[in-house]
Design an enzyme around this catalytic site. Sequence first.
Site: not given
Ligand code: IVH
Length: 754
Positions: A35-36, A39, A85, A115, A117, A138, A428
């Site tokens: 890191d340094d 920097d 989703l 992935e 969420k 969003r 205390c």
């Molecule tokens: S895909 C068409 N992937 O979940 C696909 N969303 O309910 C739209 N989110 O507003 C989203 N991780 O903020 C996607 N790996 C991921 C996600 C993800 C978190 C959130 C995102 C979105 C909400 C959807």
Amino acid sequence: MNPPDSARARAEALRAELLHHNYRYYVLDDPEIPDDAYDRLLRALQTLEAEYPELVSPDSPTQRVGAEPLAAFAEVEHRVPMLSLDNAKSAEELAAFAVRVGRALGREAVDFVAEPKLDGLAINLTYEDGVLRCAATRGDGRRGEDVTAQVRTVRSVPLRLRGSDWPRLLEVRGEIVLPTAGFARLNARMRESGQRTFANPRNAAAGSLRQLDPAVTATRPLAFVCYGFGAVEGGPACATQYEMLQALRDWGLPLSPQLERVRGLDGCDAYQRRIGALREQLPYDIDGVVFKVDALADQETLGFVARAPRWAIAFKYPAQEALTRVEAVEFQVGRTGAVTPVARLAPVQVGGVTVANATLHNMDEVVRKDVRIGDTVYVRRAGDVIPEVVRVLAERRPADAEAVALPAHCPVCGADVVRPEGEAVARCSGGLYCPAQRKESLKHFASRRALDIEGLGDKLIDQLVERELVHGPADLFRLDQAQLAGLERMGEKSAANLIAALDRARSTDLARFIYALGIREVGESTARALARGFGSLDALMAAREGDFVQRRGVSGIGPVTAEALAAALADAADPAPDAQPVDWLLGLGVRGLTRPRAETLVEHFGTLEALRAADAEDLRAETRSLIEGVGPVVAAHLVAFFAQSHNREAIAALREVGVHWPEQSAAADDAPVEPEARPLAGRTLVITGTLSRPRPEIKARLEALGARVSGSLSGKTDYLLAGEAAGSKLTRARDLGVEVLDEAGLEALIGGAG
Ligand code: IVH
């Protein structure tokens, strides 16, 4: 002045180098330089740009913070709407999704991108010609708020894309999150300064991003993880979601380390279980996993319903928050006497674990959240943090709900509970006469990072204090085997082992000893800085406030008053010869300049002439730390600690029973200092990546130096020893704030021992 070509070329080279290192760090999770060194490169560029301001470009890595606060957020229309989703709340619902998709595509085994969420805030980044032009929330999916200046401060968001084959126009979709560790630190900071805390990392991420002043956002450890894209014009053709994500990664956008391609329902199900088991260890809050049909053509075939795609689903995990009832509030006494309210709850499952107690932190929090006994509350737990009461459901409050009162007397020793004005924490006043404080300070003294007395566990210390065998830490070293063997759950063998461990612990180092004393707000790193700065315990004990912090300017004059006063002094006409200095000053009509302050000023400068020659810098009060981590508050704790006779006596007693450490002054005076043969005693290390020697060999050596070598990282890990091609452990170590060493760093640390 027009910058010479050489300067222009150097700035370009530095930027390219910084871009490369950002990519190694945030995207590949495999930095090439410490890191340094990074920097230093950044500072070199800053110096160059300061000399030739024409060289500054908006995508320069020096330009992350700097925008002025906004009056309001502007509205931005997304080129391609940001969708939401559909959820699957059970394995059955996930199966139904997979079957639906398979049927619609006329295939059994469909590939999905999987992935976590992330529980943060969705963001759209617009890159034009490879440069970040706009970042927007969003919003309602069609229009969001322009948070470009705020998002620019997030270090893992590239200001410029790598390579050259990126699309002319590119919308990147992803999540802004606050890692759990950063969330805990942020809330602790807010609590200390009497501000409202955030209920969870998602709220904290949203609150941090929605700051009109980007300088505030810059102080929050936000991170960005990319999971998709919106509008794309130009660039390479991609057939699958996975390919497109790999392209984004090559352009410098960080993806989830847990990103995978899985096949069919079985693949989804296995992934969901695997990540579910890993959930607690991830550095971010996640509320589920997302599966997306991989082939872009298939996505098109499947299309959308309402505002969600048919080709994707979020599989949800149990919530990390739950509703329950506060049955009682009790007060616990800690090592420094802090009296902490703890809610006893009707046991409830939170994220798969039963929770029956939750911290309420301090009385200010109890008042702010208005928690009463009998209330229905939300409790939250995540990772290895202590569960906490987040908020009350006021509408469910029973008529007989009982207010929480701070006890007047310590529940353990009966001494007065005091709460100094302006402090959130009540204490205390029993000091080491209070068995609770005594137990807690002995536990701290014996702990791994302090004197590391192996086998002296919490239960044992409780017994030793309750049977009055031990009053202060020195008494530990006076215990004999017969006394120990008489305790519960102690045999002859373990008693003998403990005596041997105590004997080993007698020989320690100054930093550990200082830390072991348990001085308020003196953690391990401050203790190390103190040991380095003072060299010997006697020097530290003799130190006064001025040896820790330097004060300049005039106490009570803040930066705003200082500026206003300096301006007024510069404009003021000469005072009449018989002018009374304090009245003359007050006559300038400077806001914030009260009579007592004016008196202090006149006293400080002596004459009006001297005062009139002062500029804002001379006027404003400022303290500078002489020792890393020691500000005025810690300095006061240190001075007060060593001034108390019982603390001095406890230290003398420890020396008397043979506790010792090499001291710098001793090293200079009489040469032979006991070599520290086990410099890693009590430290826990985790090894990752490829090292110069086989792992078992390195592990054996580390153990010989006193270390514990563990397979998994946690907040309790001291060091990560990272070799070539280190992966996710490296990211996790950084998120946890665990120090990372390479082999050279390890050698430097052990200083030639072993
Ligand atoms: S895909 C068409 N992937 O979940 C696909 N969303 O309910 C739209 N989110 O507003 C989203 N991780 O903020 C996607 N790996 C991921 C996600 C993800 C978190 C959130 C995102 C979105 C909400 C959807």
